[in-house]
Design an enzyme around this catalytic site. Structure first.
Site, short mmCIF file in Angstrom:
data_model
loop_
_atom_site.label_atom_id
_atom_site.label_comp_id
_atom_site.label_asym_id
_atom_site.label_seq_id
_atom_site.Cartn_x
_atom_site.Cartn_y
_atom_site.Cartn_z
CB CYS A 112 -0.99 -0.03 1.16
SG CYS A 112 -2.34 1.17 1.00
CG HIS A 169 -4.48 -3.52 1.83
ND1 HIS A 169 -3.70 -3.13 2.90
CD2 HIS A 169 -4.99 -2.39 1.29
CE1 HIS A 169 -3.76 -1.81 3.02
NE2 HIS A 169 -4.53 -1.34 2.05
CD GLU A 181 -2.97 -6.40 4.44
OE1 GLU A 181 -3.31 -5.24 4.70
OE2 GLU A 181 -2.20 -6.69 3.50
#
Length: 213
Positions: free
Chosen positions: A82, A193, A195
């Site tokens: 990011c 992202h 995750e």
């Protein structure tokens, strides 16, 4: 073997660490201790929020010079996420203009205010949610991930890298072709992202923890 998530006070540190723990048996630590960072086998540079704040906190915690030295020496694999990707460019338009780390040539630009899709419907800024990533070059971090796989995004600014050879993935939003995955030597950085990107994101993290540049 240790993976260090660099803690300079910005970024979704614990979610990134939990996702890494899910894909590896290696020790994952969140740290701002220079000795632990230097002693780690690989590094993750997260980032979230305004880029001026991220760069400012990196300097305030006295970690900017350390990160720049690691990047310059290519001492170990590093994954930017990011704003952690955006900081690796030369400059950003955000906050009236911010000088960044300059590891990649290029800029971070704002999405135009009047964004439209192919049907001339208004698009929101920030670009938020799932979108397709077009892979442009082979890379070990793409292993097992289909081209045009979906990843999760939250951003109002996007990377525009100068060197096409360093652009490994793009995402179309309106008329903007954002450089959402860039790489050079032992550094790889993504705007999305991983995750938060379900199976594809976890696979990218798994590839990172086994990557030997």
């Amino acid at each position: 073997m240790t993976i260090a998530v660099i803690d300079y006070g910005m970024g979704n540190l614990h979610s990134v660490a939990k996702a890494l723990e899910h894909v590896t048996h290696e020790n994952v630590v969140i740290t701002r201790d220079p000795r632990r960072i230097l002693g780690a086998t690989r590094l993750v540079l997260p980032g979230q929020g305004a880029i001026r704040d991220c760069v400012g906190e990196l300097e305030r915690t006295e970690l900017r010079g350390l990160v720049e030295d690691i990047l310059t020496r290519q001492a170990k694999p590093l994954l930017g996420i990011c704003v952690g990707q955006q900081m690796l460019l030369e400059r950003s338009e955000e906050n009236g203009g911010v000088e960044c780390l300059g590891f990649f040539k290029g800029s971070v630009d704002r999405f135009p205010g009047d964004m439209r899709d192919a049907h001339e419907q208004r698009l929101k800024v920030p670009h938020m949610g799932w979108n397709v990533v077009e892979q442009h070059h082979d890379h070990p971090l793409w292993a097992g991930i289909d081209n045009r796989e979906h990843f999760y995004f939250v951003h109002s600014y996007y990377v525009n890298a100068d060197d096409d050879a360093q652009v490994f993935g793009t995402t179309q939003y309106g008329k903007v072709n954002a450089h959402v995955a860039i790489g050079r030597d032992s550094t790889f950085a993504v705007q999305f992202h991983p995750e938060k990107s379900s199976r594809a994101g976890l696979r990218l993290l798994e590839n990172f923890v086994t990557w030997t540049p």
